[in-house]
Enzyme design. Structure first.
Site, PDB file in Angstrom:
ATOM      1  N   GLU A 615       0.771  -1.495   0.390  1.00  0.00           N
ATOM      2  CA  GLU A 615      -0.046   0.269  -0.378  1.00  0.00           C
ATOM      3  C   GLU A 615       0.734   1.557   0.032  1.00  0.00           C
ATOM      4  OE1 GLU A 615      -2.105   1.869  -0.536  1.00  0.00           O
ATOM      5  OE2 GLU A 615      -3.642   1.020   0.223  1.00  0.00           O
ATOM      6  N   LYS A 691       4.590   5.536  -9.704  1.00  0.00           N
ATOM      7  CA  LYS A 691       3.136   5.404  -8.967  1.00  0.00           C
ATOM      8  C   LYS A 691       1.841   5.123  -9.829  1.00  0.00           C
ATOM      9  CE  LYS A 691       5.600   7.484  -4.800  1.00  0.00           C
ATOM     10  NZ  LYS A 691       5.449   8.904  -4.335  1.00  0.00           N
TER      11      LYS A 691
END
Ligand code: ADP
Ligand code: ASP
Ligand code: MG
Length: 824
Positions: A615, A691
């Site tokens: 995460e 990302k």
């Protein structure tokens, strides 16, 4: 009458023998006692070692003999503590030493004989081993007499009559029971002391009842005399839910039925020698297992009464080590009767005990477990029996696998509960324990599995946790890269440990940690109050060494936490997953490498049913990946993602202005820990590209980093810099370029934001001038924001916003992943 048996530890020292004496003093007040004793603890093994050495012409047997002699002499000296000052005590002491010396002389002669003839037959072995119990029973009887108890010694060899199967003789109950009855009917002493384990054949040869056989002696006497109770006094407070030496949380079981005791002892709960239960079961005599060292502890009562032990239908879990698995297979076996008969007859002739049998319904193979030390003998015998069929290739030569153990889950009530085997095997599977064979008795009182010996401790603990400690789940962490973020993580774990235990029933422990120099491991958890000093004596760290140790420790519910930015570490996630060690990573290297690597890790995670969570790869602790996963798995379609994902770039553009130059602002961001160690990774846009790549992949797009359009805002010179220092120099030189970017945005009343965008399978990142009113405009400090446009959120996006960088939040994001795994 009551029969009491005292084991090796109970008679292993003068201190313990004194405890035995007080138990006897107390119990003899209201009952006649038959007291069966084992050899002094360790002596049977010593005798065996001495015999083997003598037999192989090794004079070290004499050292063993001397140790055996001195152990007994010292015990006597301690029992008659005042023999140097008190005349009467001295007399008794000397008399006992004399009797014992005489016996020891006999032992010495026997060992010399073995040495001389270079041979230790099973018959001689029994003669040799019987010395242990003959010595201990003499010492105990004489000591009891010296304390004014009404006691006599009776040699069990005169009572227990067996066949000639040396080392494991079978009892002739007709003669034995008659002998015992005759003796006890005419005996009037309050206490009769008898040596356990030893017996004699009809022809007068000394025999023994098998290792651990003193329990059996006591049961035979109890049954023959219809005793009120059989007490087994040992070094643990009863039969435990698992071997207490291997499972720290094991607890004594207060009540067991005879059948449960039979299963547990047969499957390795050594506290009760397996044949012990049968004679007393027939007479329904209760067995009470007690601890000589803690006589007040309740112990275990074995009787016909069925009493549950808490909630679980499982009563105990036991294990047998040194098991070999033999498989007889071949097409020629199908449908032809008699194969099993011949197989098991062969084993019976060889006197080999079968512990477990499984046969597949195709009849194509029979697989059975025996003690490892019989494996070779069994193979030779079976291959000879089936010589003809093997030559005709109807069946294959028998296959032997060793280094195995059996674990068994036992309980009478298991038959009326569904799902016990499901729970058993899923617990083992989750912990990467490979099951070689399974057997379930028709009584459904026992489920047993054959596993590798190295997995025994882990399996027992995992199963114990599953069936008896449902309340707390132990999680074992291996943290690599204890630096800035790692330290915060350790602090947070330390602070939360007791909360997690109390509220989530999770016992979270760090069992391994490393930094770039050192690594340290602690099976029962590193002391987090002072973890820094644990590194003082730590070994030199290495990526592979850390991995190997984690695998070797073989602990249940293990999680590897990667807090490094190392590609080499990322390269071995797959190895961790293959060993069912979950991976939690804040490094985004693995997930942003080629798609093949990303996919492979997810496939492994599925295959081994082992989580891989990351995460913190996007937006530190913000629930971005989790939200995206939830949207996708609940059937929503994410069409567009708009995001500001670089806490560092946000920090830089929020602080940089015509007053604060670009170079200093970047320096400050790095100093405050908002950038990667190499700030070029952030400023070049590559970090944001990675990302958005991860988000695209989580959304199901098989994209590569090259597919992301990166619009750099740095100058050519910045991008061409060869080192971090060089980079900072070029920033200084190109200040004018950055001021131009600032002025342009300022003139339009816009904010500079580095934006990532994903749109239906395409993605790009670049600097944008954000006008007032846009959700990105007021983004402060190191905050991140992600807007998900989906079928369910078509116009008003689902927004996740908050601090997206910094050691504390990154650590808490890692922590959340750990908890998610623990809660699973
Ligand atoms: P003794 O010498 O008194 O006969 P043993 O060594 O034969 O004692 O048996 C006691 C030992 O059995 C314990 O110390 C323990 O290590 C082992 N053991 C194995 N499984 C169990 C179990 N389920 N419960 C209690 N003890 C067990
Ligand atoms: N002394 C024997 C053994 O160690 C018997 C016993 O202790 O039960 O096996
Ligand atoms: Mg024993």
């Amino acid at each position: 009458m009551k029969v009491l048996k005292f084991g090796g530890t109970s008679v292993g020292s003068a201190k313990n023998i004194n405890k035995v004496i007080s138990i006897l003093e107390q119990q003899s007040q209201d009952s006649k006692l038959a007291v069966v004793v084992s050899a002094v603890g360790g002596i049977t093994d010593n005798l065996l070692d001495a015999g083997n050495l003598a037999c192989s012409k090794d004079e070290a047997y004499l050292t063993h003999y001397n140790a055996i002699a001195s152990t007994h002499k010292k015990v006597i000296e301690k029992l008659f503590e005042d023999f140097k000052t008190d005349k009467s005590s001295q007399k008794k002491h000397d008399e006992l030493q004399k009797i014992v010396s005489k016996k020891l002389d006999g032992l010495k002669k026997l060992l010399d004989g073995i040495y001389l003839i270079n041979e230790l037959s099973p018959k001689t072995k029994d003669k040799l081993l019987s010395y242990g119990e003959m010595l201990s029973s003499t010492i105990i009887q004489k000591t009891l007499a010296s304390r004014n108890l009404d006691v006599v010694l009776k040699n069990s060899q005169e009572l227990i009559t067996t066949d000639l199967n040396f080392n494991n003789a079978a009892v002739n109950f007709e003669i034995t029971n008659a002998n015992i009855n005759t003796f006890f009917t005419s005996n009037a002493n309050k206490i009769v002391v008898l040596p356990g384990f030893v017996s004699k054949s009809l022809t007068g040869e000394l025999t023994t009842l098998g290792r651990g056989g003193s329990d059996y002696t006591s049961a035979i006497i109890a049954a023959a005399t219809s005793a009120e109770e059989l007490q087994i006094w040992t070094d643990v407070s009863g039969m435990f839910t698992a071997n207490p030496k291997l499972v720290k949380h094991a607890k004594p079981i207060t009540n067991l039925t005879y059948q449960e005791a039979v299963e547990l002892s047969h499957f390795g709960a050594k506290v009760l020698y397996p044949p012990t239960v049968m004679p007393v079961l027939r007479k329904q005599i209760p067995i009470v297992i007690k601890n000589t060292l803690q006589p007040d502890a309740v112990g275990t009562t074995v009787s016909k009464e069925h009493k549950p032990n808490g909630q679980s239908p499982v009563k105990g879990i036991s294990n047998i080590d040194h098991v070999a698995l033999l498989t007889l297979q071949g097409n020629g076996m199908v449908g032809i009767p008699g194969f099993s008969k011949r197989l098991f007859e062969t084993l019976a002739q060889e006197k080999i005990n079968i512990i477990l049998i499984t046969q597949s319904s195709s009849e194509h193979s029979i697989c059975f477990g025996i003690s490892e030390h019989n494996a070779l003998q069994a193979k030779t015998a079976i291959d000879t029996t089936f010589e003809y069929e093997i030559a005709l290739k109807k069946i294959d030569p028998i296959i032997v696998e060793t280094d195995l153990s059996i674990i068994a889950v036992v309980g009478d009530n298991m038959k009326s509960h569904q799902g016990i085997s499901g729970k058993t095997f899923s617990t083992l599977g989750k912990n990467n324990v490979n099951i070689r064979a399974i057997a379930q008795g028709a009584s459904e009182r026992n489920i047993s599995a054959v596993i590798h010996k190295n997995d025994v401790k882990k399996s027992l603990n995992a199963l114990h946790e599953r069936f008896f400690e449902v309340k707390t789940k132990q999680i074992n962490l291996f943290i690599t890269g204890v630096g800035n973020v790692g330290e915060r993580l350790i602090d947070q774990i330390q602070q939360q440990q007791s909360f997690l235990k109390k509220n989530l029933q999770i016992s979270l422990r760090i069992v391994g940690m490393s930094n770039s120099r050192k690594m340290v491991f602690k099976d029962d958890g590193i002391n987090l109050e002072d973890w820094v000093s644990e590194f003082d004596f730590a070994e030199k760290s290495s990526i592979n060494g850390f991995y190997k140790k984690a695998v070797e420790m073989n602990l249940r519910n293990s999680i590897f936490v990667d807090v490094t930015a190392s590609e080499q570490v990322a390269n071995i996630y797959s190895d961790y997953l293959k060993h069912s060690i979950a991976v939690v990573a804040c490094s985004k290297i693995a997930c942003s490498k080629d798609y093949e690597t990303y996919k492979n890790l997810h496939d492994l995670s599925k295959k081994y049913n082992t989580p891989f969570l990351y995460e913190t790869n996007v937006g530190a602790a913000l629930p971005i990946i989790n939200t995206l996963n939830n949207l996708v798995s609940s059937g929503d379609k994410v069409t567009n993602i708009q995001a500001v994902l670089s806490g560092s770039l946000n920090f830089v553009f929020n602080n940089f202005s015509d007053k604060n130059n670009f170079h200093d602002t970047v320096k400050r961001a790095q100093f405050e820990g908002y950038t990667e160690p190499d700030p070029r990774i952030d400023l070049s846009g590559i970090d944001v590209a990675r990302k958005v790549l991860i988000l695209a992949r989580e959304n199901g797009a098989a994209m590569e980093i090259e597919d992301i359009e990166v619009e750099p805002f740095l100058t050519k010179a910045n991008l061409a810099s060869t080192s971090v220092d060089d980079f900072y120099e070029t920033l200084q030189q190109d200040e004018a370029h950055f001021q131009k970017l600032y002025a342009s945005a300022e003139a339009k009343n816009c904010q500079l934001k580095y934006v990532a965008e994903y749109d239906n399978g395409k993605a790009k990142v670049g600097l944008q001038e954000i006008p007032e009113g846009h959700p990105f405009f007021n983004l402060e400090g190191k905050d991140n924001i992600v807007m998900f446009y989906t079928q369910r959120y078509p116009r008003q996006p689902l927004i996740v916003k908050g601090a997206g960088a910094g050691a504390d939040v990154t650590a808490s994001g890692l922590f959340a992943d750990i908890i998610r795994i623990a809660n699973n």
